[in-house]
Scaffold this motif. Sequence first.
Motif, short mmCIF file in Angstrom:
data_model
loop_
_atom_site.label_atom_id
_atom_site.label_comp_id
_atom_site.label_asym_id
_atom_site.label_seq_id
_atom_site.Cartn_x
_atom_site.Cartn_y
_atom_site.Cartn_z
N PHE A 16 7.31 -8.44 -8.50
CA PHE A 16 7.28 -7.41 -9.40
C PHE A 16 7.98 -8.21 -10.80
CE2 PHE A 16 8.86 -3.63 -12.26
CZ PHE A 16 7.61 -3.32 -12.42
N ILE A 17 9.18 -8.69 -10.45
CA ILE A 17 10.20 -9.22 -11.47
C ILE A 17 9.59 -10.55 -12.01
CG2 ILE A 17 12.12 -10.52 -11.98
CD1 ILE A 17 13.57 -8.63 -10.00
N ILE A 18 8.88 -11.46 -11.14
CA ILE A 18 8.25 -12.68 -11.58
C ILE A 18 6.98 -12.19 -12.37
CG2 ILE A 18 6.78 -14.78 -10.75
CD1 ILE A 18 8.72 -14.75 -8.28
N LEU A 19 6.38 -11.29 -12.01
CA LEU A 19 5.09 -10.85 -12.96
C LEU A 19 5.34 -10.77 -14.34
CD1 LEU A 19 2.10 -9.94 -12.73
CD2 LEU A 19 2.87 -7.69 -12.62
N HIS A 20 6.85 -10.15 -14.67
CA HIS A 20 7.09 -9.88 -16.06
C HIS A 20 7.34 -11.49 -16.67
CE1 HIS A 20 8.69 -6.40 -14.57
NE2 HIS A 20 8.93 -5.86 -15.69
N LEU A 57 -5.24 -2.86 -8.41
CA LEU A 57 -3.83 -2.87 -8.34
C LEU A 57 -3.34 -2.79 -6.82
CD1 LEU A 57 -2.84 -0.57 -11.40
CD2 LEU A 57 -2.34 -3.17 -11.07
N HIS A 58 -3.57 -3.91 -6.18
CA HIS A 58 -3.16 -4.03 -4.91
C HIS A 58 -1.74 -3.40 -4.39
CE1 HIS A 58 -3.71 -5.11 -0.79
NE2 HIS A 58 -2.49 -5.75 -0.88
N GLU A 59 -1.61 -2.53 -3.36
CA GLU A 59 -0.38 -2.20 -3.08
C GLU A 59 0.05 -2.57 -1.59
OE1 GLU A 59 1.41 1.67 -4.62
OE2 GLU A 59 -0.67 2.03 -5.20
N TYR A 60 1.06 -3.02 -1.34
CA TYR A 60 1.37 -3.67 -0.05
C TYR A 60 2.17 -2.43 0.72
CZ TYR A 60 0.37 -8.30 -1.11
OH TYR A 60 -0.53 -9.58 -1.22
N ASP A 61 2.70 -2.44 1.91
CA ASP A 61 3.66 -1.57 2.52
C ASP A 61 4.92 -1.90 2.06
OD1 ASP A 61 1.60 -0.09 4.07
OD2 ASP A 61 2.06 -1.67 5.75
N GLU A 62 5.94 -0.76 1.97
CA GLU A 62 6.98 -1.28 1.67
C GLU A 62 7.32 -1.55 0.10
OE1 GLU A 62 7.95 -3.66 4.98
OE2 GLU A 62 8.84 -1.95 6.02
N GLU A 63 6.65 -0.85 -0.84
CA GLU A 63 6.61 -1.32 -2.12
C GLU A 63 8.06 -0.91 -2.83
OE1 GLU A 63 4.90 -3.14 -4.00
OE2 GLU A 63 3.25 -3.32 -2.84
N GLY A 64 8.34 -1.64 -3.71
CA GLY A 64 9.75 -1.22 -4.55
C GLY A 64 9.19 -0.41 -5.78
N PHE A 65 7.85 -0.87 -6.13
CA PHE A 65 7.22 -0.15 -7.51
C PHE A 65 5.77 0.33 -7.07
CE2 PHE A 65 10.47 -3.26 -8.75
CZ PHE A 65 11.30 -2.27 -9.60
N THR A 68 1.65 2.53 -10.81
CA THR A 68 1.79 2.97 -12.33
C THR A 68 3.02 1.79 -12.89
OG1 THR A 68 1.52 5.25 -11.76
CG2 THR A 68 2.48 4.75 -13.76
N SER A 69 3.78 1.46 -12.38
CA SER A 69 4.76 0.30 -12.73
C SER A 69 4.01 -0.89 -12.89
CB SER A 69 6.02 0.33 -11.86
OG SER A 69 6.87 1.53 -11.62
N TRP A 70 2.97 -1.38 -11.95
CA TRP A 70 2.60 -2.54 -12.00
C TRP A 70 1.51 -2.65 -13.31
CZ3 TRP A 70 3.12 -7.13 -9.16
CH2 TRP A 70 4.06 -6.97 -7.97
N LEU A 71 0.88 -1.37 -13.49
CA LEU A 71 -0.10 -1.40 -14.60
C LEU A 71 0.76 -1.43 -15.81
CD1 LEU A 71 -2.75 -0.74 -15.84
CD2 LEU A 71 -2.23 1.86 -15.51
N ALA A 72 1.95 -0.86 -15.99
CA ALA A 72 2.80 -0.88 -17.26
C ALA A 72 2.97 -2.21 -17.41
CB ALA A 72 4.07 0.00 -17.10
N ILE A 73 3.38 -3.14 -16.62
CA ILE A 73 3.58 -4.35 -17.02
C ILE A 73 2.39 -5.38 -17.36
CG2 ILE A 73 4.28 -6.71 -15.89
CD1 ILE A 73 6.47 -4.25 -16.31
#
Length: 126
Positions: A16-20, A57-65, A68-73
């Motif tokens: 998530f951080i690297i995506l930014h 917007l693919h989601e894995y198990d044990e997501e931190g975000f 909606t958060s991924w879409l916002a980025i």
Amino acid sequence: LFNDGAARRFARIRDFIILHYCLTRRRDSELWRHVSSMELPETLAFRMELWRRYGVLHEYDEEGFDATSWLAIHAGMDHWPERNDPVFAEIAPERALAALDQRRKAIEASVARMPQHHHMLLKMLG
């Protein structure tokens, strides 16, 4: 087992951080040039490919975000899929607008029930 789960959660947060960084258009220093071309973790590269090609917007198990958060980025970095999901063509524009209007009204009703920020701060500071 706990350590494995914690490692996966940290990896999701890392992605998530690297995506930014990898979506930014900045190139004014070595840092920004590096992050724009660095090799991405496989989990992030896969997610970005699904988003770019299919708008998923693919989601894995044990997501931190959540999604909606991924879409916002993606939206904030003006990073949109190459094409729309064909199912959108099956939805009449009037129906889509009505659904969006219903959603807007539901959000407005939720906000109206919430305390104002300064009232909440006063209550917390007591």
